[in-house]
Scaffold this motif. Structure first.
Motif, PDB file in Angstrom:
ATOM      1  N   ASN A   1       4.107  -3.224   3.737  1.00  0.00           N
ATOM      2  CA  ASN A   1       3.888  -2.884   5.139  1.00  0.00           C
ATOM      3  C   ASN A   1       3.812  -4.138   5.997  1.00  0.00           C
ATOM      4  O   ASN A   1       3.066  -5.067   5.671  1.00  0.00           O
ATOM      5  N   ILE A   2       4.594  -4.163   7.061  1.00  0.00           N
ATOM      6  CA  ILE A   2       4.595  -5.320   7.963  1.00  0.00           C
ATOM      7  C   ILE A   2       4.265  -4.854   9.377  1.00  0.00           C
ATOM      8  O   ILE A   2       4.969  -4.027   9.964  1.00  0.00           O
ATOM      9  N   HIS A   3       3.169  -5.370   9.884  1.00  0.00           N
ATOM     10  CA  HIS A   3       2.725  -5.055  11.240  1.00  0.00           C
ATOM     11  C   HIS A   3       2.084  -6.294  11.827  1.00  0.00           C
ATOM     12  O   HIS A   3       1.474  -7.085  11.119  1.00  0.00           O
ATOM     13  N   GLY A   4       2.207  -6.451  13.098  1.00  0.00           N
ATOM     14  CA  GLY A   4       1.595  -7.592  13.758  1.00  0.00           C
ATOM     15  C   GLY A   4       2.120  -7.719  15.165  1.00  0.00           C
ATOM     16  O   GLY A   4       2.732  -6.800  15.713  1.00  0.00           O
ATOM     17  N   ASP A   5       1.916  -8.874  15.733  1.00  0.00           N
ATOM     18  CA  ASP A   5       2.330  -9.139  17.104  1.00  0.00           C
ATOM     19  C   ASP A   5       3.789  -9.609  17.105  1.00  0.00           C
ATOM     20  O   ASP A   5       4.080 -10.760  17.392  1.00  0.00           O
ATOM     21  N   SER A   6       4.690  -8.706  16.745  1.00  0.00           N
ATOM     22  CA  SER A   6       6.109  -9.012  16.634  1.00  0.00           C
ATOM     23  C   SER A   6       6.885  -7.722  16.819  1.00  0.00           C
ATOM     24  O   SER A   6       6.394  -6.651  16.455  1.00  0.00           O
ATOM     25  N   PRO A   7       8.089  -7.798  17.332  1.00  0.00           N
ATOM     26  CA  PRO A   7       8.911  -6.583  17.390  1.00  0.00           C
ATOM     27  C   PRO A   7       9.386  -6.137  16.007  1.00  0.00           C
ATOM     28  O   PRO A   7       9.885  -5.032  15.843  1.00  0.00           O
ATOM     29  N   ILE A   8       9.200  -7.004  15.009  1.00  0.00           N
ATOM     30  CA  ILE A   8       9.575  -6.662  13.645  1.00  0.00           C
ATOM     31  C   ILE A   8       8.370  -6.023  12.969  1.00  0.00           C
ATOM     32  O   ILE A   8       7.317  -6.638  12.854  1.00  0.00           O
ATOM     33  N   GLY A   9       8.529  -4.804  12.555  1.00  0.00           N
ATOM     34  CA  GLY A   9       7.441  -4.099  11.892  1.00  0.00           C
ATOM     35  C   GLY A   9       7.993  -2.903  11.146  1.00  0.00           C
ATOM     36  O   GLY A   9       9.119  -2.480  11.368  1.00  0.00           O
ATOM     37  N   GLY A  10       7.203  -2.386  10.244  1.00  0.00           N
ATOM     38  CA  GLY A  10       7.629  -1.213   9.502  1.00  0.00           C
ATOM     39  C   GLY A  10       7.200  -1.265   8.053  1.00  0.00           C
ATOM     40  O   GLY A  10       6.186  -1.870   7.708  1.00  0.00           O
ATOM     41  N   HIS A  11       8.003  -0.648   7.216  1.00  0.00           N
ATOM     42  CA  HIS A  11       7.654  -0.474   5.812  1.00  0.00           C
ATOM     43  C   HIS A  11       8.899  -0.740   4.960  1.00  0.00           C
ATOM     44  O   HIS A  11       9.976  -0.236   5.262  1.00  0.00           O
ATOM     45  N   ILE A  12       8.731  -1.503   3.908  1.00  0.00           N
ATOM     46  CA  ILE A  12       9.832  -1.887   3.028  1.00  0.00           C
ATOM     47  C   ILE A  12       9.533  -1.396   1.622  1.00  0.00           C
ATOM     48  O   ILE A  12       8.424  -1.597   1.114  1.00  0.00           O
ATOM     49  N   ARG A  13      10.503  -0.793   0.986  1.00  0.00           N
ATOM     50  CA  ARG A  13      10.374  -0.409  -0.427  1.00  0.00           C
ATOM     51  C   ARG A  13      10.637  -1.663  -1.269  1.00  0.00           C
ATOM     52  O   ARG A  13      11.730  -1.861  -1.792  1.00  0.00           O
ATOM     53  N   LYS A  14       9.623  -2.493  -1.367  1.00  0.00           N
ATOM     54  CA  LYS A  14       9.723  -3.772  -2.076  1.00  0.00           C
ATOM     55  C   LYS A  14      10.252  -3.592  -3.494  1.00  0.00           C
ATOM     56  O   LYS A  14      11.031  -4.407  -3.979  1.00  0.00           O
ATOM     57  N   ASP A  15       9.871  -2.521  -4.150  1.00  0.00           N
ATOM     58  CA  ASP A  15      10.293  -2.299  -5.532  1.00  0.00           C
ATOM     59  C   ASP A  15      11.797  -2.025  -5.651  1.00  0.00           C
ATOM     60  O   ASP A  15      12.352  -2.099  -6.744  1.00  0.00           O
ATOM     61  N   ASN A  16      12.470  -1.712  -4.538  1.00  0.00           N
ATOM     62  CA  ASN A  16      13.918  -1.511  -4.566  1.00  0.00           C
ATOM     63  C   ASN A  16      14.681  -2.826  -4.517  1.00  0.00           C
ATOM     64  O   ASN A  16      15.891  -2.851  -4.726  1.00  0.00           O
ATOM     65  N   CYS A  17      13.987  -3.910  -4.233  1.00  0.00           N
ATOM     66  CA  CYS A  17      14.617  -5.226  -4.177  1.00  0.00           C
ATOM     67  C   CYS A  17      14.879  -5.711  -5.605  1.00  0.00           C
ATOM     68  O   CYS A  17      13.974  -5.761  -6.428  1.00  0.00           O
TER      69      CYS A  17
ATOM     70  N   GLY B   1       0.820  -1.197   0.000  1.00  0.00           N
ATOM     71  CA  GLY B   1       0.000   0.000   0.000  1.00  0.00           C
ATOM     72  C   GLY B   1       0.859   1.253   0.000  1.00  0.00           C
ATOM     73  O   GLY B   1       1.898   1.304   0.669  1.00  0.00           O
ATOM     74  N   HIS B   2       0.447   2.242  -0.764  1.00  0.00           N
ATOM     75  CA  HIS B   2       1.117   3.543  -0.814  1.00  0.00           C
ATOM     76  C   HIS B   2       2.593   3.408  -1.196  1.00  0.00           C
ATOM     77  O   HIS B   2       3.441   4.148  -0.697  1.00  0.00           O
ATOM     78  N   GLY B   3       2.925   2.444  -2.066  1.00  0.00           N
ATOM     79  CA  GLY B   3       4.289   2.273  -2.527  1.00  0.00           C
ATOM     80  C   GLY B   3       5.200   1.523  -1.576  1.00  0.00           C
ATOM     81  O   GLY B   3       6.410   1.455  -1.799  1.00  0.00           O
TER      82      GLY B   3
END
Length: 174
Positions: free
Chosen positions: A99-115, A94-96
């Motif tokens: 997005n990873i969110h959940g019941d984990s200390p790992i969360g945030g936003h990744i520019r998948k298209d840069n991979c 979403g929005h470029g």
């Protein structure tokens, strides 16, 4: 020999020399010593040490990694090595961003298209086997890495190792 070919050859020779000096060291440190990118170091590792998957496999690989349980999520920049233990949340686009969110200390936003690719790395690290999945960007660096965790005896967790090998082998045949 053209200047471009000579430059590529020189970069490769520097990378090989730096890797020979510390074959089980931190890839980013080896790359810095040789003035090359981490991707250039991965490219010269023994053939059975690295399997590269195409960027189009990002979602399939990510979704598989969410089933591994607690992993070591690592982001290595020039200034910080951030290590986070946690389960990878399922992501959504979403929005470029991925997005990873959940019941984990790992969360945030990744520019998948840069991979640009995903590397499965299986090599010695300070004398011990280390297995990880590197999401690589176009600059030749890892955006982030996901490592198979170790148990209390510092051994790779068997179930995760098996999942790593199975996933890696799926892309080794491409």
């Amino acid at each position: 020999m053209t200047a471009a070919v000579a430059q590529i050859s020189d970069r490769r020779e520097r990378a090989l020399a730096a890797l020979a000096e510390k074959p089980d060291g931190v890839v980013e440190a080896i790359a810095t010593a040789a003035d090359v990118t981490p991707a250039e170091i991965l490219a010269i590792l023994p053939k059975d040490s690295v399997v590269i998957a195409p960027k189009e496999s990002f979602l399939d690989i990510w979704n598989e990694l969410t089933t591994w349980g607690v992993v070591l999520f690592l982001v290595h920049t020039e200034d910080v090595v951030a290590e986070i233990d946690g389960s990878l949340p399922v992501g959504s686009e979403g929005h470029g961003w991925f997005n990873i969110h959940g019941d984990s200390p790992i969360g945030g936003h990744i520019r998948k298209d840069n991979c640009v690719s995903i590397s499965f790395v299986d090599r010695a690290f300070h004398g011990r086997r280390s297995c990880s999945v590197w999401f690589m960007n176009g600059k030749g660096s890892a955006m982030f890495k996901v490592f198979v965790k170790r148990d209390e005896a510092r051994e790779l967790i068997g179930e995760q190792l098996q999942k790593f090998e199975t996933l890696r082998d799926r892309y080794a045949t491409l």
